[in-house]
Design an enzyme around this catalytic site. Sequence first.
Site, PDB file in Angstrom:
ATOM      1  N   ARG A 115      -3.225   5.511  -4.743  1.00 42.20           N
ATOM      2  CA  ARG A 115      -2.321   5.713  -5.870  1.00 42.20           C
ATOM      3  C   ARG A 115      -2.895   6.704  -6.858  1.00 42.20           C
ATOM      4  O   ARG A 115      -2.218   7.090  -7.812  1.00 42.20           O
ATOM      5  CB  ARG A 115      -2.092   4.381  -6.601  1.00 42.20           C
ATOM      6  CG  ARG A 115      -1.270   3.367  -5.818  1.00 42.20           C
ATOM      7  CD  ARG A 115      -1.259   2.023  -6.548  1.00 42.20           C
ATOM      8  NE  ARG A 115      -0.540   1.010  -5.808  1.00 42.20           N
ATOM      9  CZ  ARG A 115       0.792   0.807  -5.971  1.00 42.20           C
ATOM     10  NH1 ARG A 115       1.488   1.513  -6.837  1.00 42.20           N
ATOM     11  NH2 ARG A 115       1.411  -0.121  -5.261  1.00 42.20           N
ATOM     12  N   GLU A 116      -4.190   7.017  -6.674  1.00 40.80           N
ATOM     13  CA  GLU A 116      -4.813   7.924  -7.657  1.00 40.80           C
ATOM     14  C   GLU A 116      -5.059   9.293  -7.035  1.00 40.80           C
ATOM     15  O   GLU A 116      -4.187  10.145  -7.032  1.00 40.80           O
ATOM     16  CB  GLU A 116      -6.080   7.297  -8.227  1.00 40.80           C
ATOM     17  CG  GLU A 116      -5.719   5.985  -8.990  1.00 40.80           C
ATOM     18  CD  GLU A 116      -6.900   5.300  -9.634  1.00 40.80           C
ATOM     19  OE1 GLU A 116      -7.861   6.018 -10.013  1.00 40.80           O
ATOM     20  OE2 GLU A 116      -6.894   4.060  -9.756  1.00 40.80           O
ATOM     21  N   MET A 117      -6.253   9.478  -6.364  1.00 41.69           N
ATOM     22  CA  MET A 117      -6.532  10.806  -5.824  1.00 41.69           C
ATOM     23  C   MET A 117      -6.390  10.859  -4.302  1.00 41.69           C
ATOM     24  O   MET A 117      -6.251  11.932  -3.722  1.00 41.69           O
ATOM     25  CB  MET A 117      -7.927  11.253  -6.250  1.00 41.69           C
ATOM     26  CG  MET A 117      -8.010  11.352  -7.773  1.00 41.69           C
ATOM     27  SD  MET A 117      -9.678  11.600  -8.395  1.00 41.69           S
ATOM     28  CE  MET A 117      -9.768  13.366  -8.267  1.00 41.69           C
TER      29      MET A 117
END
Lengths: 309, 815
Positions: A115-117
Amino acid sequence: MAVPDVKTSKGVSTINEPIYPIPRQMELDARKVALGKRLFHETRLSGDNSTACASCHDLGKAGTDQLPRSIGIDGRLGTVNAPTVFNSGFNFKQFWDGRADTLEAQIDGPIHNPREMGSNWPDILRKLEQDPGYAATFASLYGRGIRPDHVKDAIATFERSLITPNSRFDKFLRGDGAAITAEEREGYLLFKSLGCVACHQGVSVGGNMFQTFGVMADYFADRGGPTAADLGRFNVTGQEPDRYRFKVPSLRNVDRTAPYFHDGSATTLEQAVTVMARYQLGRTLARADVDRVVKFLRTLTGEYDGRSL
Amino acid sequence: MKLVRSMKPLLGAAIFFLLTVLFVKTQTVDPETHNAIVTNLDELKRLDAVLDQEILEARFSQLSHYDPLVASLAELRAGHHRLKAGPYAIYRRGQADIDRRVEAYEQMLGRKELLLEQFKSANALLENSLRYFPAAIAQAREDHIGSSHAAVLSGLLLDTLIYNLSASAELRPKILVAIDSLEAVRRRSPRAAAAVDNVIAHARVIMRTKDEVDGLVGELISLPSSQRADEIYRAYNAYYERQVHRGYVYRFYLYVVSVVLLAYVAHIVLKLHRDIAERKRVEAALRASEEQYRALVEGSIQGIAIHRELIVLFANRAWAAMFGYGTPEEVVGLDLRTTLATHEVARVEAYKDARLRGEAAPPRYEFEAVRRDGIAMRVEVVASVVSWRGEQAILGTYFDVTERRQAEAALRNSEEQIRQLQKLEAVGRLAGGIAHDFNNLLTIIRGRAHILHGLVEGSERQRKQVEVIAKTSQRAAVLTAQLLAFSRKQILQPKVLDLNALVGNMEDMLQRLIGEDVDLLFVSGAKLGRVKADPSQLEQVVMNLAVNARDAMPRGGRLTLETGDIELDEQYARQHVGVQPGRYVMLAVSDSGIGMDAATRARIFEPFFTTKPAGKGTGLGLATVYGIVKQSGGNIWVYSEPGQGTTFKIYLPQVEAAVDELEPSEPSAAPQRGGEHILLVEDEDELGDLVREVLEGHGYIVLQARHPADAVTMAERHPGPIHLLVTDVVMPEMSGPQLAASLASSRPAMRVLYMSGYTDDAIVHHGVLDPGTPFVQKPFTPEVLARKVREVLDTEPPEASAQRRGGRRRPPVAP
């Protein structure tokens, strides 16, 4: 743990005060700081080259994205509110649930989090090796061959440089009685007498312990829509006392880091102070007291790069 | 051995490896690391104590914030991290043990952190409630809950605060009762509900968290972190000490192995040294042996040669020199047949073949050899078969025996000489003995004949008879004299003389003697040395030799007389029997006559040996010459070959003295008479009577004694003077000189005249008359005797004579 010299700070003007000033500067390797800064803003660290650390921890936005929950690659929504990267070096642990002991360990989280990188080290290292600039800089600082540790060290070193000294309250603590107003001073006294300071203390005014969210009342029941992230530290330790327990966040620059709480549910400081008083202290504050406390909190905004955040 | 040698480098490598291993084993934990580990453990304990203290401070509100706790825990973490990473350099089992303990410490630390976090959370709540509780109580009282309840609130506050500070649970029921009563108040009086609710809520928080916090504190404080650190320290120290001890042990092993290695190296060095010394010694011995061999062979004065089939393979310097070659190298390859006299080749080859076949062959034989320069020599060789460079060869040792053979010949010659000398000696003694007796007889015969001649007057025929007797006895006297001369028994009166002068004076006489057919040549040596000899005897020698030469040259020829100085050396002396080395004067008499053969030569000096026709010679001429020369201390040698003439060489010893003046021969006058008293002693009666008669005939008064004792008696009894003692020399009982000596005291003025015909008596020593001794030689004639007596009587008395010795004699004076 980049805790400033606590022992000596005890003996100065901050004696017996639960809060003491942020040191004006940190002794760090400037070249690593520079490399770390570049990496911090490097979108190639993400799987689709879209997202950098700075994407959610915008230094121009006091190290946050000013969103209740962050948006990662492919526009995915994060599970918690992104905490500010400023003064994160003073935190005893990283993440809301304290699952990372150090800044270096923390980096693995967002790097891999889809969900981030949404990336991984082999991909990242390959990308960095292909960039002659990175290769040369890494080689000069760490020797041949870029390794994950090198990347983490550089980024963490940069993050430790992100301190915000010279807030008005720190100036007051250093003896400048005129640095804050009488009202702000009253707010500070209230902050102590109400019991806020039981958790929000130390150099960062927080960031050095865990505490249960909803001590005097059930916050999550009242809020509704429970999430896995709401379990807090319980997700890390599995210990019942850790249920709904979170790292007490630093209140430094709190005026610039809205929205508040792990769920980003409080959009204003007044709102946040009111919630805290109710659920943590079992108190209902008068409107004036809330205002005074908020005024005090706003004196905690410091400077970075010579400018106020 | 080979295996051992090939093992040596392996052994060396093994020792080196062992040393390296031992060296590594001796390396214990380095002190810096050890100190770092110990310091770190101490620091962990100290941090732990600090943390515990900070926990207590936090518990009792003495700590304004938790940063110190966070910092202390971080430092503990860092210390633990160092502990985990720290290189212990402890062997595996120890490391595992330490790791296990460090792991246990880490677990403890994890537990501590967990508890600490819970403590901080709970303690924050407790702090918050305690801080707010008095305010909450006050608020409730202000809300008019009634005075009866005010006491409850006050009691609750007090109890709660005390309970917070006490470790005891004593107040707990009371507080719970108070809380229950407040619950009742809340139900009864809704107006105060909010304030009381607050009090109740915080009281419950305090009750709950106080127990929790105290429990956590108790658990935190009692965590065995310090003990864990101590355990690590003890375990580490035990291993460390073991390691150090092991280091000592290995160091000892290292020392032992080093010492062994050092000893081994020393052994090798010594052995090497000994080997070198031994090799040097062997080389020196070889060299010495080689030098000895070289010295033996090369230095040998004997010729050594090795040959195969008579071809020289090796020869030493002496051999090369013996055969006339310059160097030994020159003769290698030489065919020995070329060194053999032609008639020897077959014999030598036969010996060689026999020797090689192992058959009998003389190991030592002689042969005639020819030097390279053609000189013949006699060589003796000792031969044996040897191995030369793996093949049979003949080793010969060669002796040049030429000189030895010559010396042996010379020795044989000398032996012949001695034999002849001894023969001549024997004959001489015989002749001498006869001559002695003959002298007395002849003296009597001649004396009587002389007297008889005087008595026979008138009758020419009778006188002729007496003259024949006298003449014959004269010849017999000459013969006797010659015999005496040969036997060296005649009495010599030697003088220092110049042989050139003597021979020169004889030249005219010799020329007459040898006749006109023979040329006389006299080659006189210049500056001729002097000799001491009886001149008349020497003249006799020359004359006899001249006569002998003349007789060897019946058809004429040349007679050469030659004089010269010559030095006879040792070698000459060795080769010629009876010759002493020294300076001599030589007289050589050579003729160009018929010469003689060896047999004749051998007997030439024998008396009565003659080659002349019977009646032509007496056979005593050369014997006389021989006797005179020998008696004069000289030597005579004859060199002759048939048809080559003859040379006699006479060598007389030189003397360093002035030439004596020769007395001129006195004129032969009639004997003078006298009237003095003469004591005559002669044991030969006939002779004594003759002498008395002769002396009385000349006017002398003679007292005749038959032997010395009579003479002594007569001298004592005779009243008047006795002017002269005439005595024989050789007599029984007492010699003539002894008699003269015994009479000298009583008659000091008495003169003495000795009569002698023989050399072996008291007045003659070694054939030479004592100087100054009056003497008349037998056989004498009456004239000679009478003249001699007068001469002695006319000389000065013995005393005066003794005083004026060497002075010229006065001419005879008639009484």
